[in-house]
Design an enzyme around this catalytic site. Structure first.
Site: not given
Ligand SMILES: NC(=O)c1ccc[n+]([C@@H]2O[C@H](COP(=O)([O-])OP(=O)(O)OC[C@H]3O[C@@H](n4cnc5c(N)ncnc54)[C@H](OP(=O)(O)O)[C@@H]3O)[C@@H](O)[C@H]2O)c1
Length: 249
Positions: A155, A159
């Protein structure tokens, strides 16, 4: 206000992407909401339209599918054809296993989504931004773009790759008015952990136990901040941590 702007948000069905959809709709932007979960997007679009009276286009799309990405982004209807802001947010983690125990399919899913998916979408959008000599791409990185943790090696590698892509994009558009930013959050309470642990709610909840993680809205505010600076200001990179989360090493 972002009244005449068209904003494409990938991963708009949940968490940070969904919070961004609200923040940008509140500013009057036209939104293209992309994710795989069509039904969720329909509900979200109807809520946003009734709250903010904005135009919304739903894009049921898996960003890992290069042909489908190209097809859907090159056939957008006229109010949505010129994308002004791309929020490259779709992403996920799969598993928390040491490298010698991890599942190869998990690695492939993270690499396909977080790196290749981001590239497929950016390839189409950035070419048009260059043609129009304007635009802004905001990549969702992570604290994991800066440091590695055990069990999160792949992961984190994806990133770190996002960081390299951000820097490369910045170089490629140098001398144009196009902006490239990266937003790097620490721990945010979304569906991220539930997805990482494949629906195991206890494992997901344990991650946030006795912590005060960031909220998706905290990150959306920061994304909006990046998108609303004066023309001569580019926020190249921004790190946001919760006070009791992992510190920057
Ligand atoms: N939460 C954290 O602690 C954190 C920290 C740093 C960075 N991030 C980053 O923030 C971003 C958003 O994550 P989040 O925390 O909001 O998680 P989340 O609530 O699980 O949201 C992830 C989103 O990505 C979409 N997705 C996943 N695979 C996809 C695909 N193949 N095609 C299109 N859409 C896809 C999902 O939609 P569907 O399943 O409907 O496709 C969902 O809308 C990610 O890039 C993650 O790495 C998160």
């Amino acid at each position: 206000m972002l009244n005449n702007k068209t904003v494409l948000i990938t991963g708009a069905s949940s968490g940070i992407g969904l919070a961004c959809a609200h923040s940008f709709a509140k500013q009057g932007a036209k939104l293209i909401l992309c994710a795989r979960s069509y039904d969720k997007l329909v509900t979200i679009a109807s809520e946003l339209k009734s709250h903010y009276n904005v135009l919304i286009h739903i894009l049921e799309l898996d960003v890992t599918q290069a042909t489908a990405v190209k097809e859907s982004l090159t056939t957008l209807s006229s109010p949505f054809q010129k994308i002004d802001i791309l929020i490259n947010n779709a992403g996920l983690a799969q598993g928390l296993d040491k490298i010698y125990e991890a599942n190869i399919q998990d690695w492939e899913k993270m690499i396909d989504t977080n790196i290749k998916g981001l590239l497929y979408v950016s390839r189409i959008v950035i070419e048009n931004m260059v043609k129009h000599n304007s635009g802004h791409i905001i990549n969702m990185g992570s604290l994991s773009s800066h440091q590695v943790y055990s069990g999160g090696t792949v992961y984190c590698a994806t990133k770190f790759a996002v960081k390299a892509l951000t820097r490369g994009m910045q170089m490629d558009v140098q001398g144009t008015p196009i902006k490239i930013s990266e937003v790097d959050p620490g721990m945010v309470n979304t569906n991220f952990s539930l997805t990482r642990f494949k629906g195991d709610k206890n494992a997901a909840d344990a991650i946030y136990e006795n912590k005060h993680p960031l909220t998706a809205e905290d990150i959306a505010e920061t994304v909006l901040f990046c998108a609303t600076r004066p023309a001569h200001v580019n926020i190249a990179e921004i790190i946001i941590l919760s006070l009791d989360g992992t510190p920057l090493k």
